[in-house]
Write a protein that holds these residues in place. Structure first.
Motif, PDB file in Angstrom:
ATOM      1  N   GLY A  88       0.715  -1.275   0.123  1.00 28.07           N
ATOM      2  CA  GLY A  88      -0.146  -0.094  -0.164  1.00 28.07           C
ATOM      3  C   GLY A  88       0.891   1.729  -0.325  1.00 28.07           C
ATOM      4  O   GLY A  88       0.198   2.334   0.457  1.00 28.07           O
ATOM      5  N   CYS A  89       2.208   1.198  -0.196  1.00 32.33           N
ATOM      6  CA  CYS A  89       2.795   2.400  -0.309  1.00 32.33           C
ATOM      7  C   CYS A  89       2.653   3.346  -1.979  1.00 32.33           C
ATOM      8  O   CYS A  89       3.028   3.216  -2.393  1.00 32.33           O
ATOM      9  N   GLN A  90       2.368   4.469  -1.330  1.00 33.55           N
ATOM     10  CA  GLN A  90       1.818   5.256  -2.840  1.00 33.55           C
ATOM     11  C   GLN A  90       2.584   7.006  -2.247  1.00 33.55           C
ATOM     12  O   GLN A  90       2.457   7.329  -3.492  1.00 33.55           O
ATOM     13  N   HIS A  91       2.713   7.028  -1.203  1.00 28.28           N
ATOM     14  CA  HIS A  91       3.649   8.916  -0.998  1.00 28.28           C
ATOM     15  C   HIS A  91       4.898   7.930  -0.500  1.00 28.28           C
ATOM     16  O   HIS A  91       5.485   7.383  -0.101  1.00 28.28           O
ATOM     17  N   PRO A  92       5.828  10.022  -1.210  1.00 27.45           N
ATOM     18  CA  PRO A  92       6.428   9.952  -0.705  1.00 27.45           C
ATOM     19  C   PRO A  92       7.087   9.873   0.717  1.00 27.45           C
ATOM     20  O   PRO A  92       6.556  10.437   2.201  1.00 27.45           O
ATOM     21  N   GLY A  93       8.409   8.620   0.616  1.00 26.56           N
ATOM     22  CA  GLY A  93       8.853   7.906   2.168  1.00 26.56           C
ATOM     23  C   GLY A  93       8.335   6.936   2.804  1.00 26.56           C
ATOM     24  O   GLY A  93       8.578   6.163   3.595  1.00 26.56           O
ATOM     25  N   ASP A  94       6.833   6.620   1.868  1.00 30.31           N
ATOM     26  CA  ASP A  94       6.434   5.250   2.350  1.00 30.31           C
ATOM     27  C   ASP A  94       7.461   4.223   2.450  1.00 30.31           C
ATOM     28  O   ASP A  94       8.381   4.236   1.390  1.00 30.31           O
ATOM     29  N   ALA A  95       7.131   3.346   3.359  1.00 26.57           N
ATOM     30  CA  ALA A  95       8.656   2.385   3.061  1.00 26.57           C
ATOM     31  C   ALA A  95       7.997   0.996   3.969  1.00 26.57           C
ATOM     32  O   ALA A  95       6.891   0.630   4.341  1.00 26.57           O
ATOM     33  N   LYS A  96       8.577  -0.116   3.234  1.00 29.63           N
ATOM     34  CA  LYS A  96       8.570  -1.454   3.126  1.00 29.63           C
ATOM     35  C   LYS A  96       9.725  -2.577   3.341  1.00 29.63           C
ATOM     36  O   LYS A  96      10.555  -2.305   2.931  1.00 29.63           O
ATOM     37  N   GLY A 146      16.998 -12.831   1.252  1.00 25.34           N
ATOM     38  CA  GLY A 146      17.409 -11.857   1.328  1.00 25.34           C
ATOM     39  C   GLY A 146      16.100 -10.875   2.148  1.00 25.34           C
ATOM     40  O   GLY A 146      14.772 -11.209   2.211  1.00 25.34           O
ATOM     41  N   ALA A 147      16.556  -9.411   3.008  1.00 25.97           N
ATOM     42  CA  ALA A 147      15.899  -8.658   3.360  1.00 25.97           C
ATOM     43  C   ALA A 147      15.867  -6.847   2.283  1.00 25.97           C
ATOM     44  O   ALA A 147      17.251  -6.414   2.421  1.00 25.97           O
ATOM     45  N   PHE A 148      14.531  -6.592   1.991  1.00 24.12           N
ATOM     46  CA  PHE A 148      14.361  -5.899   1.195  1.00 24.12           C
ATOM     47  C   PHE A 148      14.480  -4.130   1.485  1.00 24.12           C
ATOM     48  O   PHE A 148      12.641  -4.604   1.876  1.00 24.12           O
ATOM     49  N   VAL A 149      14.431  -3.282   1.542  1.00 27.30           N
ATOM     50  CA  VAL A 149      13.761  -2.562   2.336  1.00 27.30           C
ATOM     51  C   VAL A 149      13.513  -0.978   0.675  1.00 27.30           C
ATOM     52  O   VAL A 149      14.740  -0.864   0.097  1.00 27.30           O
ATOM     53  N   LEU A 150      12.400  -0.884   0.340  1.00 32.69           N
ATOM     54  CA  LEU A 150      12.122  -0.467  -0.874  1.00 32.69           C
ATOM     55  C   LEU A 150      11.913   1.008   0.110  1.00 32.69           C
ATOM     56  O   LEU A 150      10.238   1.080   0.789  1.00 32.69           O
ATOM     57  N   ALA A 151      11.951   2.096   0.230  1.00 27.82           N
ATOM     58  CA  ALA A 151      11.518   3.738  -0.165  1.00 27.82           C
ATOM     59  C   ALA A 151      10.779   4.528  -1.658  1.00 27.82           C
ATOM     60  O   ALA A 151      11.779   4.778  -1.870  1.00 27.82           O
ATOM     61  N   LEU A 152       9.412   5.077  -1.409  1.00 22.53           N
ATOM     62  CA  LEU A 152       9.240   5.752  -2.891  1.00 22.53           C
ATOM     63  C   LEU A 152       9.245   6.755  -2.059  1.00 22.53           C
ATOM     64  O   LEU A 152       9.866   6.839  -1.229  1.00 22.53           O
ATOM     65  N   ALA A 153      10.152   7.177  -3.475  1.00 25.84           N
ATOM     66  CA  ALA A 153      11.132   8.584  -3.727  1.00 25.84           C
ATOM     67  C   ALA A 153       9.978   9.605  -4.263  1.00 25.84           C
ATOM     68  O   ALA A 153      10.117  11.252  -4.020  1.00 25.84           O
TER      69      ALA A 153
END
Length: 484
Positions: free
Chosen positions: A238-246, A252-259
């Motif tokens: 449900g990440c749709q706005h800048p800064g939203d992260a999962k 592996g462990a993968f971090v993504l944050a919307l920019a």
């Protein structure tokens, strides 16, 4: 009821998941594939086995679907015959380290300035470019086909799409993981291709992540989404706005944050990437960073006989390992973000005669959490990251690990109840093109962080730095055995 079919083609298995218009996900099929380790540091898959599993999952799901979406492993790649579609190399998996020495030579020559400026990526065997160059140099059939104009080089999604739809294409998010695409224009870059020895005319066309991507032969379903699994999971969270992260804790462990609509600057740690792009719209960018061995490290510890059942490590009747000076650096496949150091390998430190198997496993869990916190901290130096992060994956079913991770991060974690967020994200993107409105899943358990002594993170930092020093001072310079 409208249904969308998502094919989640991951590192260890292929899954068919149906998503209906109420947002309910149902697993229809799941097939594991072989992990092939021909030499130390080499990891391969059989491309025909992967394709067969994808096809079988589509066929077994039936025909009652408005559209299909497929997500892929990201950086795993191969070569095949353009005319026949037959694979002529194994899939070289994203974990593979055979090109580590090649990347070090390029870095010594100052080439990383080019990859960072154009692709936004560090020189690392993780990305596809050096693996594709290796294939062309080391597979004679690839050289012959290239000379005849019949060679296809690409990531696994391009192979699947070529065989399933007859169209030799990749999506822009996957292309952004190759180190061959110019991030600003979302086109193949001639200079980057020349650097890695990859002919531009052997690469697939770049398309949007969701749109009209062709018709799947046999079932007639329209393919309306094709994307990297981690980006799909970002959408599923449900990440749709800048800064939203999962954070997804899989192999592996993968971090993504919307920019947002502008590509973030390339820093020394996390890397900019395309999150997704719909037909006719500008791409949405994200920051990405990973720990290459997360669940893979736990599976390794289990194979060593340190524990038998996952319930054994869901809690510990002892203080944290780090508080007792026991640390594990989970660099079993090298250190990724923010260090980008393939030479460093996994290590336990601080062991005494009183250490038992549970101490070792506890240190493994703590090490994964500390490394994940390093990734998130490095992201915050480039762009804001939300104070609540959504997490998923097999390791999030371990309550002790989730609490320790929240403490390391110093922020709330939302542990999703949904186990198929990658497939759900793929289906949501596919549904947009199909004109379907589907409510994504929501909810989850929120974990509040507890205060953690600052010297714990410092103890881990020192252990990780010592592991890096050891790798540099080895007589072979930390070179991976079997590296070409």
């Amino acid at each position: 009821m409208t249904r969308i079919l998502a094919i989640d083609q991951g590192t260890t298995s292929t899954r068919a998941v149906a998503l209906d218009d109420s947002g309910q996900a149902r697993v229809l099929a799941s097939v594991e594939h072989r992990q092939i380790y021909p030499r130390p540091g080499w990891v391969e898959h059989d491309p025909e086995e992967l394709l067969r599993n994808v096809s079988d999952c589509i066929e077994s799901a039936g025909r009652d679907f408005a559209a299909v979406g497929i997500d892929n492993q990201g950086e795993s790649c191969l070569a095949w015959n353009r005319r026949t579609g037959e694979a002529i190399s194994p899939v070289i998996v994203w974990q593979d380290e055979r090109t580590a020495a090649d990347n070090e030579r390029l870095r010594s020559d100052g080439a990383e300035a080019l990859t960072m400026a154009r692709a936004g990526l560090h020189l690392d065997a993780y990305f596809s470019a050096s693996k594709l160059g290796w294939i062309l140099k080391n597979v004679p059939e690839a050289q012959r086909l290239a000379g005849a104009g019949n060679l296809c080089l690409g990531t696994t999604d391009a192979f699947f799409r070529h065989r399933l739809t007859g169209r030799f294409e990749t999506d822009v998010a996957t292309a952004s993981r190759t180190s061959l695409m110019k991030l600003a224009t979302c086109t193949w870059d001639a200079d980057l291709c020349a650097l890695f020895g990859v002919p531009v005319d052997c690469l697939p066309d770049i398309t949007e992540t969701h749109g009209e991507l062709g018709e799947i032969t046999g079932c007639g379903h329209p393919l309306t989404a094709s994307i990297v699994d981690q980006q799909a999971a970002l959408r599923g969270h449900g990440c749709q706005h800048p800064g939203d992260a999962k954070i997804t804790f899989g192999t592996g462990a993968f971090v993504l944050a919307l920019a947002g609509p502008e590509a973030p600057d390339s820093g020394q740690g996390p890397v900019p990437t395309v999150a997704w792009a719909r037909a006719g719209a500008a791409p949405v960018y994200a920051l990405e960073g990973g720990v290459h061995a997360a669940a893979a490290a736990l599976n390794w510890a289990r194979k060593l006989g340190l524990f038998d059942d996952w319930t054994e490590i869901a809690g510990f009747d002892r203080p944290t390992a780090v508080s007792r000076g026991i640390v594990f650096v989970p660099a079993l496949a090298g250190l990724a973000c923010p260090h980008w150091d393939r030479r460093t390998k996994g290590s336990w430190m601080g062991l005494g005669l009183d250490a038992d198997p549970m101490d070792l496993v506890q240190a493994v869990l703590e090490g994964i959490a500390f490394r994940t916190a390093e990734v998130v901290t490095s992201m915050e130096s480039l762009a804001p990251v939300s104070q609540q992060i959504s997490i998923d994956g097999g390791m999030t079913r371990n309550p002790w690990f989730c609490q320790f991770l929240a403490d390391c991060l110093g922020r709330e974690l939302r542990v999703s109840h949904e186990r198929e967020l990658t497939a759900i994200g793929t289906a949501l993107l596919a549904a947009e093109t199909a004109g379907c409105t589907i409510e994504p899943p929501s909810g989850g358990d929120v974990i509040e962080p507890r205060a953690q002594p600052a010297h714990w993170a410092e103890t881990f930092r020192q252990a990780r730095a010592l592991a890096q020093t050891y790798a540099r001072q080895r007589p072979d310079g930390g070179k991976t055995l079997g590296t070409a």
